[in-house]
Design an enzyme around this catalytic site. Structure first.
Site: not given
Length: 364
Positions: A208-210, A243, A282
């Site tokens: 997950l990074h969005r 992130r 994502d």
């Protein structure tokens, strides 16, 4: 005839490797194209870029612009300024950009302003979601591209709808899949495989990074708890994007079945994906890899720029509501997940098709 090949972030390296291999092969056969590999430095730590050059057999960059961190505007400005200086001193015949990262857009703009044509690999991809920085990068890049290399007929259709002439669109397939197929025999377990007693099909992989998923600590924690509750106690391997790490630092309670890991090198990460029960992500690129490897994939987004992974592959859009995870994972555990198939021209030969077209466009 000198081509600039632009790479700046982790997904780019997987996409350029087959093009470089195909160019090198043609050079040995007397081909007229040469290349200059330019690393913008957009991803500047070894975990996100350095190991990829070694693992994928990519030569060291001819130029590293060393832009480093900063906001998207700062990175864009830094890339454009440094690439412009380089081109003014030593222009190439073509700027070849791949994917949809900041480097893709910034170098395309810079080249066009100096009247150097642009070719875009992975052109025409659209999510329709303007909140995604990648979507803006795609749209800007494609608006000033000369030649478009597409991964699917769907992407080509998007370009035609926007007014791009047929003779400038080349359906060539997917270089990410070239890289996947070339390296699959070399996949190897990460160093923590034995420590956590991981077994094939008995764990999940999460990425997950969005911003929409990870920038709000409360919503992010709710999603992680939903994953933990509904994976039936199986280990959940979570390689943490830089992130994402910023938000995780503020979290106290993670589900007990989570295994946090550093970003993994290509060969180790895809070993994890290939042997996972399923992937929860994502990311767009991972949905392509799971499609080819036949691994169930749950995408925590409301849209995708790669609809072929849903229509033909093993991917399904679950959305961003944590409550949607429970029924999706229930179907997975009950054996009610689609088998999927591999899209047309995802055959490991895209790099060769791109180079053949470039020779015709630039050398004939």
């Amino acid at each position: 005839m000198l081509i600039d090949i632009i790479a700046g972030a982790r997904p780019n390296f997987m996409k350029i490797a087959p093009i470089i291999r195909a160019l090198q092969a043609r050079q040995q056969e007397g081909g007229k194209l040469s290349y200059r590999l330019i690393h913008t430095g957009q991803h500047y730590d070894a975990s996100m870029s350095g190991a990829f050059f070694e693992q994928l057999g990519i030569p060291e960059p001819d130029v590293n612009l060393e832009v480093g961190g900063g906001t998207q505007a700062e990175q864009t400005a830094g890339i454009m300024t440094r690439y412009e200086s380089m081109l003014l001193e030593a222009p190439g015949a073509l700027c070849l950009v791949v994917g949809d990262v900041t480097s893709t857009m910034a170098c395309a703009i810079t080249a066009q302003k100096l009247r150097i044509p642009v070719a875009h690999v992975e052109a025409g991809i659209r999510s329709g979601d303007w909140s995604m920085p990648e979507e803006i990068n795609r749209m800007v890049t494609d608006s000033i591209t000369n030649w478009f290399f597409t991964t699917s007929e769907w992407a080509g259709g998007n370009l035609r709808k926007s007014g791009v002439e047929e003779e400038r669109i080349f359906f060539v397939g997917n270089t990410m899949i070239d890289t996947l197929m070339a390296n699959m025999p070399r996949f190897s377990p990460p160093d923590f495989w034995e420590r956590y007693k991981l077994k094939p099909s008995q764990y999940f992989v999460v990425t997950l990074h969005r911003p929409a998923n990870v920038d709000s600590a409360g919503a992010f924690a709710e999603m992680l708890q939903a994953i933990g509750r509904n994976t039936r106690g199986l280990p959940v391997v979570f390689p943490v994007h830089p992130r994402t790490a910023k938000t995780l630092r503020d979290m106290i309670d993670l589900p007990e079945n989570f295994i946090l890991a550093e970003p993994q090198p290509y060969l180790q990460f895809n070993y994890l994906v290939k042997h996972a029960k399923a992937v929860i992500t994502d990311s767009g690129g991972i949905t392509e890899e799971t499609t080819v490897m036949g691994v169930p994939c749950l995408t925590l987004r409301n849209n995708t720029e790669r609809p072929e992974t849903v229509e033909q592959g093993t991917n399904e859009l679950v959305g961003t509501d944590p409550a949607a995870l429970a029924p999706a994972l229930e179907r997975l555990f009950s054996g009610d997940w689609k088998q999927g198939g591999i899209p047309v021209l995802w055959d490991g030969k895209t790099g060769e098709r791109i180079v053949a077209n470039l020779e015709r466009l630039l050398c004939d």
